[in-house]
Scaffold this motif. Structure first.
Motif, PDB file in Angstrom:
ATOM      1  N   THR A  63      -9.496   9.954   0.825  1.00  0.00           N
ATOM      2  CA  THR A  63      -9.070   8.755   0.107  1.00  0.00           C
ATOM      3  C   THR A  63      -8.319   7.888   1.113  1.00  0.00           C
ATOM      4  OG1 THR A  63      -6.866   9.547  -0.551  1.00  0.00           O
ATOM      5  CG2 THR A  63      -8.727  10.076  -2.015  1.00  0.00           C
ATOM      6  N   ALA A  93     -12.078   7.436  -3.020  1.00  0.00           N
ATOM      7  CA  ALA A  93     -11.135   6.795  -3.955  1.00  0.00           C
ATOM      8  C   ALA A  93     -10.016   6.120  -3.176  1.00  0.00           C
ATOM      9  CB  ALA A  93     -10.540   7.833  -4.917  1.00  0.00           C
ATOM     10  N   PHE A 266     -15.639  10.982  -8.657  1.00  0.00           N
ATOM     11  CA  PHE A 266     -15.757  10.626  -7.235  1.00  0.00           C
ATOM     12  C   PHE A 266     -17.242  10.703  -6.857  1.00  0.00           C
ATOM     13  CE2 PHE A 266     -11.687  13.200  -7.392  1.00  0.00           C
ATOM     14  CZ  PHE A 266     -10.785  12.196  -7.064  1.00  0.00           C
TER      15      PHE A 266
END
Ligand SMILES: [Zn+2]
Length: 273
Positions: A63, A93, A266
């Motif tokens: 992320t 993300a 995800f």
């Protein structure tokens, strides 16, 4: 008999805690059936390190984001730097982002005005990152501590464009309901195994099987019997055993549900090369 597979959806693999034995940590995760790891960023440098790990290792994803506890060190506008990172095929993300009022400046010799400025900067960085997430169509990993009401209020304008996971969930079942009603998720750490973690086990019991994910938040929060030691992704195994017990389901069912939830939330976990 093949062992059930789990993901560690929140690990700080870029931390110096792992430099000495990184490959052993990965090997133990693989041996425990923990096949996908998401390295969660806490600032821009950490974001770049997470991406570098993801590029080097097939089972690692990243992320990008700026943690609220570091917000005072964040640039005025974090959006341009983040936008350069979000399209990477293994950036799954934006996170971890949110608000953290646990250690306000006033508890460490600061003034009430310091608290106001500190909270404002957190809110500003949080909003900027929600904007980037919405534009990039990426979901968010949300960190909040002692700040649930403000965090929940701040996500409202974005709640139709992005989804988020409240990681390390440890709030009441009322708050759980609020999150689930938005269509968002929660994830559970090793606290679920702690003797004094009954409130977390109650939350797990109240969360539908397809609305949560598992995580370690390593190097923090090692589950029993490793409590107090350095945590690592392999320990999702211990977390999964307790969660399966609480849910009254088999490890296979828990594996299928939590991995499917993570791959829906995800999507790049499935599509990344
Ligand atoms: Zn974390």
């Amino acid at each position: 008999m093949s062992q059930p597979v789990f993901f560690d959806t929140h690990a700080h693999l870029d931390y110096p805690d792992y430099t000495a034995d990184f490959n052993d940590v990965l090997a133990r995760a693989a041996a425990a059936g923990i096949t996908k790891l998401i390295s969660i960023a806490t600032d821009l440098e950490s974001s770049r390190r997470a991406i570098a790990l993801a590029e080097k290792h097939s089972g690692i994803y990243a992320t990008v984001g700026w943690h609220p506890s570091n917000a005072h060190e964040a640039p005025e506008d974090i959006r341009p730097a983040l936008r350069e990172l979000v399209n990477h095929p293994k950036v799954v993300a934006i996170g971890e982002i949110g608000l953290d009022y646990y250690r306000l400046p006033s508890t460490q010799g600061g003034t009430a005005e310091d608290d106001v400025r500190y909270k404002q900067k957190q809110a500003e960085i949080f909003r900027q990152q929600l904007e980037v997430a919405a534009a990039a169509r990426l979901n968010c990993v949300i960190h909040q501590r002692s700040s649930f009401a403000d965090t929940f209020a701040q996500i409202q304008p974005f709640a139709r464009q992005v989804r988020g996971v409240f990681h390390c969930f440890g709030e009441s079942t009322d708050r759980l309901r609020q999150i689930l009603d938005l269509g968002w998720l929660v994830s559970y750490t090793g606290i679920v195994t702690f003797k004094n973690g009954q409130n977390i086990r109650d939350a797990v019991a109240a969360t539908p099987l397809d609305r949560f994910m598992l995580e370690t938040d390593c190097p923090y929060l090692a589950p029993v019997p490793y409590r107090g030691k350095r945590c690592e992704p392999a320990y999702v195994k211990e977390i999964s055993e307790t969660v399966a017990q609480v849910k009254g389901c088999s490890l296979e069912e828990l594996s299928q549900a939590t991995c499917a939830t993570a791959e829906r939330f995800f999507p790049k976990l499935k599509t990344a090369p």
